[in-house]
Design a protein around this motif. Structure first.
Motif, mmCIF file in Angstrom:
data_model
loop_
_atom_site.group_PDB
_atom_site.id
_atom_site.type_symbol
_atom_site.label_atom_id
_atom_site.label_comp_id
_atom_site.label_asym_id
_atom_site.label_seq_id
_atom_site.Cartn_x
_atom_site.Cartn_y
_atom_site.Cartn_z
ATOM 1 N N ILE A 275 -4.998 -1.220 -6.254
ATOM 2 C CA ILE A 275 -4.414 -2.489 -6.709
ATOM 3 C C ILE A 275 -3.926 -2.372 -8.162
ATOM 4 O O ILE A 275 -2.884 -2.903 -8.525
ATOM 5 N N TYR A 276 -4.696 -1.636 -8.993
ATOM 6 C CA TYR A 276 -4.328 -1.512 -10.408
ATOM 7 C C TYR A 276 -3.486 -0.268 -10.684
ATOM 8 O O TYR A 276 -3.469 0.226 -11.795
ATOM 9 N N SER A 277 -2.777 0.244 -9.690
ATOM 10 C CA SER A 277 -2.028 1.486 -9.875
ATOM 11 C C SER A 277 -0.661 1.273 -10.502
ATOM 12 O O SER A 277 0.032 2.243 -10.789
ATOM 13 N N ASP A 278 -0.256 0.028 -10.717
ATOM 14 C CA ASP A 278 1.080 -0.274 -11.256
ATOM 15 C C ASP A 278 2.198 -0.035 -10.250
ATOM 16 O O ASP A 278 3.370 -0.060 -10.609
ATOM 17 N N ILE A 279 1.851 0.257 -9.028
ATOM 18 C CA ILE A 279 2.869 0.422 -7.980
ATOM 19 C C ILE A 279 3.022 -0.949 -7.319
ATOM 20 O O ILE A 279 2.034 -1.653 -7.126
ATOM 21 N N PRO A 280 4.240 -1.359 -6.978
ATOM 22 C CA PRO A 280 4.403 -2.656 -6.318
ATOM 23 C C PRO A 280 3.618 -2.734 -5.005
ATOM 24 O O PRO A 280 3.655 -1.794 -4.208
ATOM 25 N N ILE A 281 2.908 -3.845 -4.849
ATOM 26 C CA ILE A 281 2.012 -3.965 -3.690
ATOM 27 C C ILE A 281 2.279 -5.241 -2.893
ATOM 28 O O ILE A 281 2.463 -6.314 -3.471
ATOM 29 N N THR A 282 2.321 -5.081 -1.588
ATOM 30 C CA THR A 282 2.358 -6.236 -0.686
ATOM 31 C C THR A 282 1.108 -6.159 0.171
ATOM 32 O O THR A 282 0.760 -5.082 0.656
ATOM 33 N N ILE A 283 0.436 -7.299 0.315
ATOM 34 C CA ILE A 283 -0.817 -7.254 1.068
ATOM 35 C C ILE A 283 -0.779 -8.305 2.169
ATOM 36 O O ILE A 283 -0.307 -9.421 1.978
ATOM 37 N N VAL A 371 -9.960 -6.961 -7.360
ATOM 38 C CA VAL A 371 -10.931 -6.592 -6.328
ATOM 39 C C VAL A 371 -12.299 -6.541 -6.980
ATOM 40 O O VAL A 371 -12.481 -5.869 -7.994
ATOM 41 N N VAL A 372 -13.246 -7.256 -6.412
ATOM 42 C CA VAL A 372 -14.604 -7.233 -6.950
ATOM 43 C C VAL A 372 -15.285 -5.949 -6.471
ATOM 44 O O VAL A 372 -15.318 -5.666 -5.275
ATOM 45 N N THR A 373 -15.795 -5.165 -7.432
ATOM 46 C CA THR A 373 -16.474 -3.914 -7.047
ATOM 47 C C THR A 373 -17.975 -3.974 -7.312
ATOM 48 O O THR A 373 -18.728 -3.158 -6.805
ATOM 49 N N SER A 374 -18.392 -4.914 -8.165
ATOM 50 C CA SER A 374 -19.833 -5.059 -8.411
ATOM 51 C C SER A 374 -20.103 -6.508 -8.789
ATOM 52 O O SER A 374 -19.181 -7.243 -9.142
ATOM 53 N N ASN A 375 -21.372 -6.891 -8.702
ATOM 54 C CA ASN A 375 -21.704 -8.304 -8.878
ATOM 55 C C ASN A 375 -22.297 -8.585 -10.254
ATOM 56 O O ASN A 375 -22.998 -7.758 -10.832
ATOM 57 N N LYS A 376 -22.001 -9.767 -10.744
ATOM 58 C CA LYS A 376 -22.561 -10.186 -12.030
ATOM 59 C C LYS A 376 -24.072 -10.373 -11.907
ATOM 60 O O LYS A 376 -24.548 -10.697 -10.820
ATOM 61 N N PRO A 377 -24.856 -10.240 -12.965
ATOM 62 C CA PRO A 377 -24.423 -9.907 -14.322
ATOM 63 C C PRO A 377 -24.067 -8.425 -14.468
ATOM 64 O O PRO A 377 -24.697 -7.572 -13.846
ATOM 65 N N LYS A 432 -10.023 -11.160 -4.818
ATOM 66 C CA LYS A 432 -10.164 -12.490 -5.371
ATOM 67 C C LYS A 432 -8.899 -12.895 -6.127
ATOM 68 O O LYS A 432 -8.360 -12.109 -6.906
ATOM 69 N N GLY A 433 -8.439 -14.108 -5.872
ATOM 70 C CA GLY A 433 -7.321 -14.624 -6.648
ATOM 71 C C GLY A 433 -7.805 -15.008 -8.039
ATOM 72 O O GLY A 433 -8.887 -15.570 -8.173
ATOM 73 N N VAL A 434 -7.033 -14.661 -9.083
ATOM 74 C CA VAL A 434 -7.465 -14.993 -10.450
ATOM 75 C C VAL A 434 -6.374 -15.772 -11.182
ATOM 76 O O VAL A 434 -5.183 -15.450 -11.066
ATOM 77 N N PRO A 437 -5.863 -14.055 -17.218
ATOM 78 C CA PRO A 437 -5.340 -12.689 -17.268
ATOM 79 C C PRO A 437 -6.326 -11.694 -16.675
ATOM 80 O O PRO A 437 -7.537 -11.937 -16.681
ATOM 81 N N GLY A 438 -5.819 -10.600 -16.190
ATOM 82 C CA GLY A 438 -6.696 -9.575 -15.621
ATOM 83 C C GLY A 438 -6.364 -9.239 -14.185
ATOM 84 O O GLY A 438 -6.652 -8.154 -13.727
ATOM 85 N N GLY A 439 -5.734 -10.170 -13.483
ATOM 86 C CA GLY A 439 -5.353 -9.883 -12.108
ATOM 87 C C GLY A 439 -4.016 -9.152 -12.057
ATOM 88 O O GLY A 439 -3.346 -8.969 -13.065
#
Ligand SMILES: *[C@@H]1O[C@H](CO)[C@@H](O)[C@H](O)[C@H]1NC(C)=O
Ligand SMILES: *[C@@H]1O[C@H](CO)[C@@H](O)[C@H](O)[C@H]1NC(C)=O
Ligand SMILES: *[C@@H]1O[C@H](CO)[C@@H](O)[C@H](O)[C@H]1NC(C)=O
Ligand SMILES: *[C@@H]1O[C@H](CO)[C@@H](O)[C@H](O)[C@H]1NC(C)=O
Ligand SMILES: *[C@@H]1O[C@H](CO)[C@@H](O)[C@H](O)[C@H]1NC(C)=O
Length: 621
Positions: A275-283, A371-377, A432-434, A437-439
């Motif tokens: 998702i964070y590869s900077d390549i255009p993505i359609t999901i 994409v959530v990869t681990s849970n808070k905290p 997760k939709g955000v 900033p960060g998504g």
């Protein structure tokens, strides 16, 4: 004059040759469409997606390669042979196929070449054996890998058999095929299994990223609300809604994680990398696929429209799934997933510069996603997260208190995830939709478009296209097994043992590794006066997966012993199956068995030799 004529003639020839070259270069490129690489786990709906793509005109979708995701619903040896057979049926032995690989990831995070992708990145060490952290949510038996590996037992009776097959040491790896395909020119990548293979490719080959034009993903759930497990209107007050309204579809473990969808859950960290590869993505997430059911009208229309082998294969697969569905809710719980994605993608790609993703089949919208990869905290060291735990420097240079540093779901019903009298709280694998900033802005299919033809009983535009495309005469399959081998008969061979004195009765309990097959041959050769082999019990908790039971049937068929009953044992070692949902469970013991060479891959295929056995009419169903 003569000389001049000759010159003229030569000049004409030269021009003709030039013209022909021009035609062959431009003509060829002119009719070739987008080069596509498909990474798949060969579930049944992946088969639908693959066949749909193969039926489209290559001037639109030019499928170059299929790579297999070994970290999901199928096992490498069974999946790769099914791909080979489908491509053979469709006359497409030119398409490269990659699976597996023996590479690993070193403790200093160096990714070695040819990582097989059998394990999620977080658990990938030096080799192909390892823990089933996420994969234990997938049933190993019926309704899971046994059915997918054998396509409900039905693949062997239908698909023809070509020259290409898995062969140890000769099989191109998934990473090799990705590198070769993507370095050869601009490529569109379709991901319809877990994202492990492609994330490993991107991290190991950053220089090839420029050749990836676009990524289409089937997976995740953003605003989806699971329609399954809801209480009907007339339900009694005791009805407990189950997944009803969840974003995800982890039906075997929704009590700990109501957010994740299987493809992303199989390897959340890999999905994050993609998702964070900077390549255009359609999901194409569950948001959209939840709106396109395989309903009764669709299946009945399909039944009447089986004009090609590929349509027959898809219909019969769907029918077996319906007939073996674990409850009576098939028509309300089986959606078009991967095939829908392939349809949407192909339709988007038909139009140039289509940045809004206009297409015939789904409404699209840009949503910022993570994409959530681990849970808070974050930043806790609770032993659940191998990226951080037990090493001085985090792997992959991850940030100590960053988004990857929290608790990572360790297993089914991980106590961390369970909330007493409430929804599970783990979000591993949630797309997760955000709003802040960060998504990453991703083009998302949000719902299926209705059928424009109001007088049709099919309710979705894509359902019509799916049946039309599979049934069209162009790019059609050449034959099925029975038309390829017209003299093949489904006969049972039994020895005539009348008047024999039987020796000791024997029940043989085997785990289907290569050595066990040798022992079985030996036992079958002994005179029945000495040893009378009464029955075989097959244990799928050892060196081979349950679907390999087909090899036992085939071997007995070859030896003329279709009379010997074969029983399939429990899919889990003692006390390893889940107490709530017994089709899934832990791999505490089987995790030591390599999944690649010398392990499951080779025993599931009998080192490539299983395909030369004659085909027994006996199958799992
Ligand atoms: C990985 O395993 C192989 C084979 O077991 C071994 O030869 C190699 O040294 C190992 N590498 C590391 C870095 O542990
Ligand atoms: C193969 O195709 C033929 C002709 O369409 C059909 O009669 C036969 O039932 C098919 N075989 C199987 C196993 O479905
Ligand atoms: C997505 O995020 C970018 C910046 O991160 C922002 O400019 C854009 O407006 C956001 N889009 C949506 C649909 O929220
Ligand atoms: C609409 O559907 C009906 C019923 O299936 C069919 O007879 C008709 O040809 C379809 N119309 C168009 C324009 O496809
Ligand atoms: C299996 O679990 C039960 C209770 O959970 C226990 O009594 C039994 O000893 C366990 N058996 C094995 C073989 O571990």
């Amino acid at each position: 004059m003569k000389e001049k004529e000759a010159m003229l003639f030569l000049g004409f020839l030269g021009k003709a040759v030039l013209m022909m070259t021009v035609i062959s270069i431009f003509g060829w490129n002119g009719v070739k469409g987008h080069r596509v690489l498909l990474d798949t786990d060969m579930g049944t709906d992946d088969i639908f997606a693959l066949l749909y793509l193969l039926k489209l005109n290559p001037s639109q979708i030019d499928l170059q390669a299929v790579t297999i995701s070994t970290n999901a619903w199928s096992d490498a040896g069974h999946a790769v042979n099914q791909v080979y057979d489908i491509l053979y049926m469709m006359g497409r032995d030119d398409i490269a196929v990659g699976v597996g690989g023996e590479g690993g990831i070193l403790p200093d995070s160096t990714i070695l070449p040819n990582v097989g992708g059998y394990l999620p990145m977080i658990d990938q060490g030096n080799g192909t054996a390892g823990y089933c952290r996420y994969r234990q949510t997938i049933p190993v038996g019926h309704g899971g890998r046994l059915d997918i590996d054998s396509n409900y037992g039905f693949r062997k009776s239908f698909l023809p058999q070509g020259m290409r097959t898995y062969s140890p040491l000769r099989q191109p790896t998934a990473q090799k095929v990705m590198i070769e395909t993507i370095s050869a020119g601009p490529t569109v990548v379709f991901l319809i299994g877990s994202l492990t293979n492609f994330a490993l490719f991107l991290l190991s080959n950053p220089h090839l990223k420029k050749n990836v034009e676009h990524i289409y993903i089937m997976g995740g759930g953003i605003r989806s609300k699971n329609p399954k497990g809801c209480c009907p209107d007339n339900a009694s007050p005791s009805c407990q809604p189950q997944q009803c309204g969840d974003h995800g579809n982890l039906f075997t473990d929704f009590s700990s994680n109501p957010y994740a969808e299987f493809n992303i859950f199989m390897d959340p960290f890999a999905a994050y990398q993609v998702i964070y590869s900077d390549i255009p993505i359609t999901i194409v997430p569950l948001d959209a696929t939840n709106t396109i059911l395989v309903n009764k009208n669709f299946l009945e229309t399909f039944e009447k429209n089986q004009h090609t082998y590929e349509a027959q294969y898809c219909f019969k697969s769907l029918k077996i799934i319906r007939d073996t569905w674990f409850d009576d809710q098939f028509y309300r719980s089986y959606f078009m997933w991967d095939s829908f994605m392939s349809g949407i993608s192909a339709s988007i790609m038909r139009k140039q510069h289509n940045h809004q993703g206009e297409n015939e089949f789904a409404e699209m919208e840009y949503i910022n996603v993570t994409v959530v990869t681990s849970n808070k905290p974050y930043g806790v060291s609770d032993g659940s997260n191998p990226f951080f735990d037990g090493s001085k420097t985090p792997r992959f240079n991850l940030e100590r208190n960053g988004v990857h540093s929290g608790h990572v779901q360790t297993r089914l019903r991980d106590p961390f995830c369970i909330v007493k009298n409430g929804r599970g709280r783990c979000q591993d694998g949630y797309t997760k939709g955000v709003n802040k900033p960060g998504g990453v802005p991703v083009l998302v299919a949000v719902r299926a478009k209705p059928n424009r033809n109001a007088s049709s009983i099919l309710d979705r535009e894509f359902s019509v296209s799916f049946l039309d495309v599979l049934n069209q005469a162009e790019h059609t399959g050449r034959f099925n097994f029975t038309t390829q081998f017209p003299y093949y008969r489904e006969a049972f061979y039994k020895p005539d043992l009348r008047g024999k004195n039987f020796g000791k009765n024997l029940v043989f309990d085997m785990d289907m590794s290569a050595g066990d097959f040798l022992s079985l041959f030996y036992l079958l050769k002994l005179p029945v006066e000495d040893i009378n082999l009464k029955a075989i019990i097959v244990s799928p908790t050892g060196w081979a997966n349950a679907a390999t039971i087909d090899c036992v049937y085939d071997l007995l068929h070859m030896m003329g012993r279709d009379d010997i009953p074969v029983g399939l044992g429990d899919g889990f070692a003692m006390n390893q199956s889940d107490t709530v949902f017994s089709a899934v469970g832990d791999c505490r013991y089987s995790k030591v068995i390599p999944q690649g060479s010398g392990g499951y891959l080779d025993s599931d295929t009998l080192y490539g030799l299983a395909r030369s056995l004659p085909r027994s009419p006996r199958r799992i169903y």
